[in-house]
Enzyme design. Structure first.
Site, short mmCIF file in Angstrom:
data_model
loop_
_atom_site.label_atom_id
_atom_site.label_comp_id
_atom_site.label_asym_id
_atom_site.label_seq_id
_atom_site.Cartn_x
_atom_site.Cartn_y
_atom_site.Cartn_z
N ALA A 157 71.34 30.99 14.80
CA ALA A 157 70.42 31.47 15.83
C ALA A 157 70.88 31.16 17.25
CB ALA A 157 69.04 30.86 15.60
N HIS A 208 65.61 28.53 21.67
CA HIS A 208 66.51 27.41 21.41
C HIS A 208 67.18 27.02 22.72
CE1 HIS A 208 66.07 28.31 17.12
NE2 HIS A 208 66.28 29.57 17.43
#
Length: 263
Positions: free
Chosen positions: A120, A216
């Protein structure tokens, strides 16, 4: 290419879709699926098996694991020992030191290797490259919508549906994060393995009603460069815990083995 895939969940279905759209569907695909998934898996046109031994016996050139932590021990370890290269999506499983050692030993025994995709996030190539320069600190923050944390220990700590402001419910190291949140901390494990290790990589987890994506963020300080990354990953419609970028990262690993120029 003969591609083997462990699991037939959201990531596998999306992965096969990406490969098909990109005109990079392997000539042969063998899926290791649970009996309850066998019918749906067969509709993909792939061969379907129900045991790791059968997948290994089929002799795929590459195996991609998309089935969760238990699959690493049950299927990846024997496949590596049989000399088959494996791409592991459930990187958080390697927070278990004994399993990490077993994976490493199996790859050495079989003359194969385990590949850990970026998943990711981005910038993992730079983090790994900076390691010899001396990495001083790696701090990672996982920020997701409250309901993306359903089914995790966060439910016992917060009233997720009622949150009106951001709440940090976990602060610790990458090993603690990966073991306590196995479906949510693969990124933490990836950063740990690329950089300072599980104990020295700091992790925060945040439930934030102001965001609609899986965000993130991480910051790296090292002897050669300092940098920060922020990735706003769009969640999978089928499973909000999964960032779509993970699927494309794994697809890239497969496609790089089917092209003359790999990036």
């Amino acid at each position: 290419m003969h591609l083997g895939v462990i699991g037939y969940g959201n990531i596998t279905r999306a992965l096969l879709g990406v490969l098909a759209r990109e005109g990079k569907m392997p000539a042969r695909v063998t899926l290791l699926a649970r009996p309850s998934q066998a019918g749906a898996a067969a509709e993909s046109g792939a061969s379907v098996v129900s045991e790791a031994t059968a997948l290994i016996a089929a002799g795929p050139d590459l195996i991609v694991e998309c089935a969760g932590h238990s699959a690493v021990a049950e299927a990846v370890v024997p496949a590596l020992g049989a000399g088959i290269e494996c791409v592991v999506v459930s990187i958080g499983a390697l927070a278990d030191a004994a399993l990490h050692a077993a994976v490493t030993a199996a790859a050495k025994k079989g003359g194969s290797r385990v590949v850990l995709p970026a998943g990711a996030i981005g910038g993992v190539d730079l983090l790994a490259a900076l390691k010899p320069s001396g990495i001083e600190a790696v701090t990672y923050v996982s920020r997701k919508p409250p309901l993306a944390w359903r089914g995790t220990p966060a439910e016992a700590l917060l009233d997720l549906p009622a949150l009106t402001e951001a709440a940090t419910f976990f602060t610790g190291n990458a090993r603690e994060a990966a073991l306590a949140y196995p479906k949510n901390a693969n990124v933490a494990a990836t950063l740990a393995l690329a950089g300072l290790g599980f104990e020295a990589t700091r992790v925060e987890m945040v439930a934030d009603p102001a965001v609609s994506q899986n965000i993130h963020e991480y910051r790296v300080s090292s002897g050669a460069a300092d940098y920060a990354m922020r990735i706003e990953g769009k969640p999978s419609l089928d499973n909000p815990k999964t960032s779509l970028a993970t699927v494309y990262s794994v697809a890239r690993e497969v496609m790089n083995r089917m092209t003359e120029v790999a990036i």
